[in-house]
Write a protein that holds these residues in place. Sequence first.
Motif, PDB file in Angstrom:
ATOM      1  N   GLU A  62       0.834  -1.191   0.000  1.00 22.48           N
ATOM      2  CA  GLU A  62       0.000   0.000   0.000  1.00 22.48           C
ATOM      3  C   GLU A  62       0.875   1.249   0.000  1.00 22.48           C
ATOM      4  O   GLU A  62       1.957   1.258   0.583  1.00 22.48           O
ATOM      5  N   ASN A  63       0.373   2.320  -0.623  1.00 23.91           N
ATOM      6  CA  ASN A  63       1.130   3.566  -0.759  1.00 23.91           C
ATOM      7  C   ASN A  63       0.725   4.652   0.221  1.00 23.91           C
ATOM      8  O   ASN A  63       1.501   5.582   0.457  1.00 23.91           O
ATOM      9  N   TYR A  64      -0.488   4.544   0.782  1.00 24.38           N
ATOM     10  CA  TYR A  64      -1.010   5.631   1.591  1.00 24.38           C
ATOM     11  C   TYR A  64      -1.398   5.154   2.987  1.00 24.38           C
ATOM     12  O   TYR A  64      -2.061   4.124   3.147  1.00 24.38           O
ATOM     13  N   MET A  65      -1.000   5.928   3.972  1.00 25.66           N
ATOM     14  CA  MET A  65      -1.131   5.532   5.355  1.00 25.66           C
ATOM     15  C   MET A  65      -2.581   5.284   5.757  1.00 25.66           C
ATOM     16  O   MET A  65      -2.905   4.273   6.383  1.00 25.66           O
ATOM     17  N   ILE A  84       4.865   1.032   0.726  1.00 22.26           N
ATOM     18  CA  ILE A  84       5.761   1.322  -0.398  1.00 22.26           C
ATOM     19  C   ILE A  84       5.614   2.751  -0.901  1.00 22.26           C
ATOM     20  O   ILE A  84       6.182   3.108  -1.940  1.00 22.26           O
ATOM     21  N   GLY A  85       4.868   3.571  -0.155  1.00 23.64           N
ATOM     22  CA  GLY A  85       4.696   4.963  -0.551  1.00 23.64           C
ATOM     23  C   GLY A  85       5.728   5.858   0.102  1.00 23.64           C
ATOM     24  O   GLY A  85       6.528   5.423   0.936  1.00 23.64           O
ATOM     25  N   GLY A  86       5.710   7.126  -0.279  1.00 22.72           N
ATOM     26  CA  GLY A  86       6.614   8.087   0.337  1.00 22.72           C
ATOM     27  C   GLY A  86       6.334   8.196   1.828  1.00 22.72           C
ATOM     28  O   GLY A  86       5.191   8.420   2.233  1.00 22.72           O
ATOM     29  N   VAL A 104       8.660  -1.853   5.583  1.00 26.02           N
ATOM     30  CA  VAL A 104       8.590  -0.474   5.106  1.00 26.02           C
ATOM     31  C   VAL A 104       9.704  -0.343   4.081  1.00 26.02           C
ATOM     32  O   VAL A 104      10.884  -0.477   4.421  1.00 26.02           O
ATOM     33  N   GLU A 105       9.343  -0.099   2.834  1.00 25.75           N
ATOM     34  CA  GLU A 105      10.315  -0.184   1.737  1.00 25.75           C
ATOM     35  C   GLU A 105      10.874   1.167   1.302  1.00 25.75           C
ATOM     36  O   GLU A 105      11.600   1.234   0.306  1.00 25.75           O
ATOM     37  N   THR A 106      10.546   2.221   2.041  1.00 22.46           N
ATOM     38  CA  THR A 106      10.894   3.555   1.566  1.00 22.46           C
ATOM     39  C   THR A 106      11.653   4.372   2.613  1.00 22.46           C
ATOM     40  O   THR A 106      11.448   5.586   2.732  1.00 22.46           O
ATOM     41  N   ILE A 107      12.536   3.746   3.353  1.00 25.88           N
ATOM     42  CA  ILE A 107      13.349   4.457   4.333  1.00 25.88           C
ATOM     43  C   ILE A 107      14.460   5.209   3.600  1.00 25.88           C
ATOM     44  O   ILE A 107      15.236   4.611   2.845  1.00 25.88           O
ATOM     45  N   ASP A 108      14.535   6.523   3.816  1.00 20.57           N
ATOM     46  CA  ASP A 108      15.565   7.306   3.121  1.00 20.57           C
ATOM     47  C   ASP A 108      16.250   8.329   4.025  1.00 20.57           C
ATOM     48  O   ASP A 108      16.911   9.243   3.542  1.00 20.57           O
ATOM     49  N   SER A 109      16.102   8.177   5.342  1.00 19.06           N
ATOM     50  CA  SER A 109      16.800   9.082   6.254  1.00 19.06           C
ATOM     51  C   SER A 109      16.931   8.451   7.636  1.00 19.06           C
ATOM     52  O   SER A 109      16.121   7.592   8.021  1.00 19.06           O
ATOM     53  N   LYS A 140      12.214  11.635  -7.966  1.00 22.49           N
ATOM     54  CA  LYS A 140      12.273  10.369  -7.233  1.00 22.49           C
ATOM     55  C   LYS A 140      12.855  10.580  -5.840  1.00 22.49           C
ATOM     56  O   LYS A 140      13.823  11.319  -5.660  1.00 22.49           O
ATOM     57  N   SER A 141      12.268   9.902  -4.872  1.00 20.33           N
ATOM     58  CA  SER A 141      12.826   9.891  -3.524  1.00 20.33           C
ATOM     59  C   SER A 141      13.976   8.892  -3.472  1.00 20.33           C
ATOM     60  O   SER A 141      14.185   8.109  -4.394  1.00 20.33           O
ATOM     61  N   GLY A 142      14.712   8.930  -2.376  1.00 20.45           N
ATOM     62  CA  GLY A 142      15.776   7.957  -2.192  1.00 20.45           C
ATOM     63  C   GLY A 142      17.150   8.576  -2.111  1.00 20.45           C
ATOM     64  O   GLY A 142      17.381   9.710  -2.526  1.00 20.45           O
ATOM     65  N   LEU A 143      18.061   7.808  -1.563  1.00 24.15           N
ATOM     66  CA  LEU A 143      19.442   8.233  -1.386  1.00 24.15           C
ATOM     67  C   LEU A 143      20.259   7.919  -2.631  1.00 24.15           C
ATOM     68  O   LEU A 143      19.894   7.053  -3.433  1.00 24.15           O
ATOM     69  N   ASN A 144      21.386   8.584  -2.753  1.00 23.12           N
ATOM     70  CA  ASN A 144      22.323   8.235  -3.805  1.00 23.12           C
ATOM     71  C   ASN A 144      22.975   6.903  -3.478  1.00 23.12           C
ATOM     72  O   ASN A 144      23.294   6.630  -2.316  1.00 23.12           O
TER      73      ASN A 144
END
Length: 236
Positions: A62-65, A84-86, A104-109, A140-144
Amino acid sequence: MSTSLTSTPERAASLIERINSVKSNIQELGAASRTRLVAVSKFKQASDIQTLYDQGQRHFGENYMQELTEKANLLPKDICWHFIGGLQSNKCKDLAAIENIWAVETIDSEKKAKKLDVARAGKSKINVFIQVNTSGEDQKSGLNPGAETVKLAKFIELECPNLTLAGLMTIGSLKNSASNEENQDFKKLTEAKSLVESELGLSELELSIGMSSDYKEAIRQGSTNIRVGSYIFGAR
């Protein structure tokens, strides 16, 4: 969202045919033992999910909380939910409150990782994937890939006891997804995974790559977690 958990016979038949087609493709690629199919059910009725659950499917994305919370409350408690959402920092507490959140597939910090970790204390661990921006697209979100990704991986491993670092995730560019050649975004994620494993002394981190349009190529390039939505459920 309708609270009915019963699909029409026609809808059920279509869903079952399509998910079986994906599973058949996974089997033909020789990847059934290593590839997890996440059925991405955003904007779809709970009845669609229940239909596939009754066929043995357990992993849903799901993308939305708010939508995830509603469905998690309504549907069977042994479903393995993937967010899998932001991810917004102020939603980490709500996300951690869902008992059967599996990943949680979208950890970026580090901030988001720590907020999720603290909120999950006393419950089962949550698998997390670091989102990597392999295409370098501004939207796109995400780290380098590289040092940034390694730094966050170390933080999760050392500072987040309620999280399990499962692997890395990316959303490839449309251009590379449409290519008939090796997907360079997927290749970059594989290289980033190898670097993280080397720097942290880990092995067998997962690769979450591949969606409806490119999951076959993703599997060929080593994906262990594919996120298929529109092919199974149809357009919004």
